[in-house]
Motif scaffolding. Structure first.
Motif, PDB file in Angstrom:
ATOM      1  N   THR A 199     -17.672   4.202  28.317  1.00 36.44           N
ATOM      2  CA  THR A 199     -17.862   4.001  26.876  1.00 36.44           C
ATOM      3  C   THR A 199     -16.632   4.387  26.076  1.00 36.44           C
ATOM      4  OG1 THR A 199     -18.936   6.183  26.777  1.00 36.44           O
ATOM      5  CG2 THR A 199     -20.364   4.242  26.927  1.00 36.44           C
ATOM      6  N   ASN A 200     -15.540   4.681  26.764  1.00 37.52           N
ATOM      7  CA  ASN A 200     -14.268   5.018  26.105  1.00 37.52           C
ATOM      8  C   ASN A 200     -13.322   3.835  26.232  1.00 37.52           C
ATOM      9  OD1 ASN A 200     -11.857   5.991  25.178  1.00 37.52           O
ATOM     10  ND2 ASN A 200     -11.711   7.704  26.621  1.00 37.52           N
ATOM     11  N   PRO A 201     -13.080   3.096  25.154  1.00 38.20           N
ATOM     12  CA  PRO A 201     -12.233   1.902  25.262  1.00 38.20           C
ATOM     13  C   PRO A 201     -10.798   2.217  25.645  1.00 38.20           C
ATOM     14  CG  PRO A 201     -12.700   2.405  22.958  1.00 38.20           C
ATOM     15  CD  PRO A 201     -13.564   3.307  23.767  1.00 38.20           C
ATOM     16  N   ASP A 202     -10.354   3.456  25.405  1.00 36.88           N
ATOM     17  CA  ASP A 202      -8.976   3.825  25.740  1.00 36.88           C
ATOM     18  C   ASP A 202      -8.806   4.243  27.195  1.00 36.88           C
ATOM     19  OD1 ASP A 202      -8.149   3.389  23.090  1.00 36.88           O
ATOM     20  OD2 ASP A 202      -8.823   5.404  22.522  1.00 36.88           O
ATOM     21  N   GLY A 203      -9.919   4.490  27.880  1.00 38.53           N
ATOM     22  CA  GLY A 203      -9.847   4.837  29.288  1.00 38.53           C
ATOM     23  C   GLY A 203      -9.416   6.264  29.548  1.00 38.53           C
ATOM     24  N   VAL A 204      -9.030   6.511  30.800  1.00 36.95           N
ATOM     25  CA  VAL A 204      -8.660   7.852  31.263  1.00 36.95           C
ATOM     26  C   VAL A 204      -7.342   7.754  32.019  1.00 36.95           C
ATOM     27  CG1 VAL A 204      -9.366   9.785  32.722  1.00 36.95           C
ATOM     28  CG2 VAL A 204     -11.080   8.521  31.428  1.00 36.95           C
ATOM     29  N   LYS A 205      -6.452   8.716  31.810  1.00 38.45           N
ATOM     30  CA  LYS A 205      -5.145   8.662  32.467  1.00 38.45           C
ATOM     31  C   LYS A 205      -4.812   9.963  33.170  1.00 38.45           C
ATOM     32  CE  LYS A 205      -3.385   9.019  27.815  1.00 38.45           C
ATOM     33  NZ  LYS A 205      -2.451   8.499  26.815  1.00 38.45           N
ATOM     34  N   GLY A 206      -3.752   9.890  33.973  1.00 39.67           N
ATOM     35  CA  GLY A 206      -3.158  11.075  34.571  1.00 39.67           C
ATOM     36  C   GLY A 206      -4.102  11.941  35.379  1.00 39.67           C
ATOM     37  N   GLU A 207      -3.944  13.251  35.208  1.00 36.95           N
ATOM     38  CA  GLU A 207      -4.685  14.231  36.001  1.00 36.95           C
ATOM     39  C   GLU A 207      -6.196  14.118  35.804  1.00 36.95           C
ATOM     40  OE1 GLU A 207      -3.928  16.193  38.327  1.00 36.95           O
ATOM     41  OE2 GLU A 207      -1.758  15.940  38.302  1.00 36.95           O
ATOM     42  N   ARG A 208      -6.620  13.757  34.592  1.00 39.72           N
ATOM     43  CA  ARG A 208      -8.057  13.610  34.387  1.00 39.72           C
ATOM     44  C   ARG A 208      -8.604  12.458  35.227  1.00 39.72           C
ATOM     45  NH1 ARG A 208     -10.979  13.650  28.571  1.00 39.72           N
ATOM     46  NH2 ARG A 208     -10.551  15.865  28.889  1.00 39.72           N
ATOM     47  N   ALA A 209      -7.880  11.340  35.302  1.00 37.66           N
ATOM     48  CA  ALA A 209      -8.318  10.217  36.129  1.00 37.66           C
ATOM     49  C   ALA A 209      -8.439  10.633  37.585  1.00 37.66           C
ATOM     50  CB  ALA A 209      -7.352   9.043  35.978  1.00 37.66           C
ATOM     51  N   LYS A 210      -7.496  11.441  38.045  1.00 33.00           N
ATOM     52  CA  LYS A 210      -7.543  11.894  39.439  1.00 33.00           C
ATOM     53  C   LYS A 210      -8.674  12.906  39.646  1.00 33.00           C
ATOM     54  CE  LYS A 210      -4.786  13.981  43.128  1.00 33.00           C
ATOM     55  NZ  LYS A 210      -3.487  14.588  43.507  1.00 33.00           N
ATOM     56  N   SER A 211      -8.825  13.848  38.731  1.00 26.90           N
ATOM     57  CA  SER A 211      -9.851  14.879  38.911  1.00 26.90           C
ATOM     58  C   SER A 211     -11.253  14.296  38.827  1.00 26.90           C
ATOM     59  CB  SER A 211      -9.673  15.994  37.874  1.00 26.90           C
ATOM     60  OG  SER A 211      -9.953  15.519  36.565  1.00 26.90           O
ATOM     61  N   TRP A 212     -11.439  13.250  38.060  1.00 20.47           N
ATOM     62  CA  TRP A 212     -12.752  12.596  37.968  1.00 20.47           C
ATOM     63  C   TRP A 212     -13.029  11.706  39.177  1.00 20.47           C
ATOM     64  CZ3 TRP A 212     -14.004  10.680  32.295  1.00 20.47           C
ATOM     65  CH2 TRP A 212     -14.093  11.797  31.449  1.00 20.47           C
ATOM     66  N   GLY A 213     -12.005  11.402  39.957  1.00 20.59           N
ATOM     67  CA  GLY A 213     -12.184  10.535  41.122  1.00 20.59           C
ATOM     68  C   GLY A 213     -11.944   9.069  40.838  1.00 20.59           C
ATOM     69  N   LEU A 214     -11.368   8.760  39.683  1.00 23.75           N
ATOM     70  CA  LEU A 214     -11.116   7.363  39.317  1.00 23.75           C
ATOM     71  C   LEU A 214      -9.906   6.792  40.046  1.00 23.75           C
ATOM     72  CD1 LEU A 214     -11.757   7.796  35.498  1.00 23.75           C
ATOM     73  CD2 LEU A 214     -13.268   6.622  37.116  1.00 23.75           C
ATOM     74  N   VAL A 215      -8.973   7.645  40.439  1.00 22.40           N
ATOM     75  CA  VAL A 215      -7.819   7.250  41.250  1.00 22.40           C
ATOM     76  C   VAL A 215      -7.630   8.301  42.336  1.00 22.40           C
ATOM     77  CG1 VAL A 215      -6.720   6.093  39.282  1.00 22.40           C
ATOM     78  CG2 VAL A 215      -6.072   8.438  39.847  1.00 22.40           C
ATOM     79  N   ASP A 216      -6.856   7.954  43.364  1.00 24.81           N
ATOM     80  CA  ASP A 216      -6.635   8.875  44.478  1.00 24.81           C
ATOM     81  C   ASP A 216      -5.359   9.679  44.345  1.00 24.81           C
ATOM     82  OD1 ASP A 216      -8.860   8.138  46.428  1.00 24.81           O
ATOM     83  OD2 ASP A 216      -7.945   6.179  46.053  1.00 24.81           O
ATOM     84  N   GLU A 217      -4.346   9.081  43.740  1.00 26.35           N
ATOM     85  CA  GLU A 217      -3.037   9.723  43.721  1.00 26.35           C
ATOM     86  C   GLU A 217      -2.295   9.342  42.454  1.00 26.35           C
ATOM     87  OE1 GLU A 217      -0.998  12.470  44.847  1.00 26.35           O
ATOM     88  OE2 GLU A 217      -2.075  11.778  46.649  1.00 26.35           O
TER      89      GLU A 217
END
Length: 559
Positions: A199-217
């Motif tokens: 529900t966030n149109p701006d999305g998630v970046k960096g360390e938060r994206a990794k800590s949430w599990g949205l990216v691996d590295e």
């Protein structure tokens, strides 16, 4: 050769060696697919494909590029999916294309893109071909869904690049290619965090994206290229593919299109516009088939199971996109059962060979397209049919099957009674999207029933026997055959296409679910409904007003 009346058809087989929207580079055991969308290369006029946004044409090229990697570069163990544009991986499906498209076009577009991404996961799961998403910039909507189909996701850490699924807050629709399901079921993102993310149109970046599990590295720009190489090398080491494999060339399909239908080397599709049917007749292999691995490789893309699978896959896609009113597909075969049994013996027992393995993979994905096609399917088993093993999967995929039971008076001369046969290919080697074979799904995994069937491998099963084993639905005799089949076809054609689509999708996948069944079931049903609601596609809907500077006006009732 295709006549001039067919210029507006959507064609799915890419005949050229160069792609308009993708750059394919193969170095050793790593292939790189760089998205480089031509803004002016839309499949239909009226929109520009800016910011690496894509339409059906872009995804058709992706499908063909993946096929080329599988068969022409079997030495490749890892595919890096990235972008050739700076600071922009992919903005997702083109919004202006969606806003201007018909409802059917939107739904078919979502289905095809789902299947392409499912196919990537299928190759990783079954054939050892791994995928690394190297996100070098903004990654939104369908762009992130493409990344979700990969085994690993690497995001550039440049303080601005983010991953997002902005469809709900910006467009009033859902991510169209399984993003919601993959985030929680595949990536294991906690559902409350997924709620925040979606529900966030701006999305998630960096360390938060990794800590949430949205990216691996993550990798800073200076180390991004090096990290790609390192992660790809690690995936190559984990893959089971042979480094010394030598590929074959996939030549353009030989397809003729006319007013009667589509005509290929190994199958025909014949239209009956009045009855609203398409008859798909697959011709079985000729008796003189390659009997050794060397002979199979020498035959290359003309080897019957590979050639037939390519043609059937194309025919299914052509029918779905171009003939929406032909709501009932009649599945038929012609040929000798003995020849099919010989081919199946090689398919089942030579899968250590890369070409056999990839051919089985293509057959698996092609039959899976049938399972999720929004068309009724009747298998018609008559004289001179060759529904055995691999081709028996057509019967098992059908919603019903009609098998001719000849009386003594009818079984004379060349008019021998039709039969079917089981092979090892019917026992888990060609699973549906639910992860189970069609026989296992048909009998809800009853071990005793499956063991009984397995004891009949390669046996000729007549109509009475097939009926007793539960392999066919109806067995009219030759006196009732034409009338019973005609009445069944007329009855099916008289029913609501919408209701049939919902009914068939509900009946085809009993039992436990997978990511794929959830995507095709839940997403397809909800997105279908949402696409016809004014909040999304009405004159004041979010999809129609996107980019025009006006806010959508929503009907606030929750229904």
């Amino acid at each position: 050769m295709e006549n001039t009346a067919t210029k507006e058809l959507v064609l799915f087989a890419h005949d050229g060696r160069e792609f308009r929207h993708w750059l394919l580079e193969v170095k050793g055991r790593v292939a790189t697919l760089a998205m480089n969308v031509d803004e002016d290369g839309g499949l239909r006029p009226g929109y520009k494909l800016k910011l690496n946004s894509y339409d059906l044409g872009v995804d058709i090229e992706l499908h063909n590029a993946l096929q080329r990697i599988r068969f022409e570069h079997p030495e490749v163990a890892c595919v890096v999916v990235t972008s050739a544009k700076e600071r922009m991986f992919c903005a997702g499906a083109n919004i202006y294309m969606l806003a201007s498209s018909s409802h059917a076009w939107k739904v078919n577009f979502c289905k095809f893109t789902n299947e392409t991404r499912n196919g990537m996961e299928d190759s990783s799961r079954n054939d050892g071909l791994k995928f690394l998403a190297a996100l070098n910039g903004t990654t939104a909507g369908g762009g992130y869904e493409l990344a979700l189909a990969c085994d690993e996701i690497l995001l550039i850490d440049d303080r601005s690049s983010a991953v997002s699924l902005p469809e709900t807050p910006l467009l009033g629709v859902l991510p169209g290619t399984g993003g919601l399901t993959r985030v929680v079921d595949k990536r294991g993102v906690r559902r409350d965090l997924a709620d925040m993310f979606c529900t966030n149109p701006d999305g998630v970046k960096g360390e938060r994206a990794k800590s949430w599990g949205l990216v691996d590295e993550l990798a800073v720009p200076a180390n991004f290229a090096k990290t790609i190489q390192e992660r790809a090398a690690t995936l190559v080491e984990s893959a089971s593919r042979a480094a010394a494999a030598e590929g074959i060339q996939l030549r353009p399909l030989l397809r003729k299109i006319d007013n009667a239908g589509y005509h290929y080397s190994h199958l025909d599709v014949v239209f009956n516009q009045e009855a609203r049917t398409a008859t798909i007749t697959v011709r079985g292999p000729k008796p003189e088939q390659p009997e050794t691995i060397d002979a199979i490789h020498a035959a290359g893309d003309s080897w019957w199971p590979l050639a037939m699978a390519r043609e059937l896959d194309d025919a299914i896609l052509m029918l779905r996109a171009n003939e929406p009113e032909l709501g009932l597909w009649l599945l038929k075969t012609e040929g000798e059962i003995a020849a099919v049994l010989k081919v199946d013996e090689l398919l089942a027992h030579s899968r250590e060979d890369w070409l056999v393995r990839e051919t089985v993979g293509l057959l698996r994905r092609t039959f899976a397209r049938l399972d999720v096609s929004s068309r009724s399917m009747f298998a018609v088993i008559e004289q001179n049919s060759c529904f055995a093993g691999t081709l028996l999967e057509l019967v098992l995929a059908a919603d019903r099957s009609y098998m001719l039971a000849l009386t003594d008076a009818g079984a004379t001369g060349d008019n021998s009674a039709p039969s079917i046969a089981l092979t090892e290919m019917n026992f888990g080697l060609l699973p549906m999207v639910n992860g189970r074979g069609r026989l296992e799904t048909r009998f809800r995994g009853e071990a005793g029933r499956l063991a009984k069937l397995q004891s009949r491998l390669a046996s000729s099963l007549d109509a009475e026997t097939a009926m007793g084993l539960g392999l066919v639905t109806v067995t009219p005799d030759d006196l009732d055959w034409e009338d019973e089949l005609r009445l069944a076809i007329e009855e099916r054609a008289s029913l609501s296409p919408d209701a049939l689509t919902g009914m068939e999708a509900s009946l085809r996948f009993p039992g436990a679910e997978t990511v794929e069944t959830k995507v095709f079931g839940r997403l397809s049903a909800w997105q279908n409904w949402i696409f016809i609601r004014p909040n999304a596609t009405g004159e004041n809907g979010a999809l129609k007003l996107f980019g025009k500077g006006s806010k959508p006006k929503f009907d606030r009732e929750r229904v």
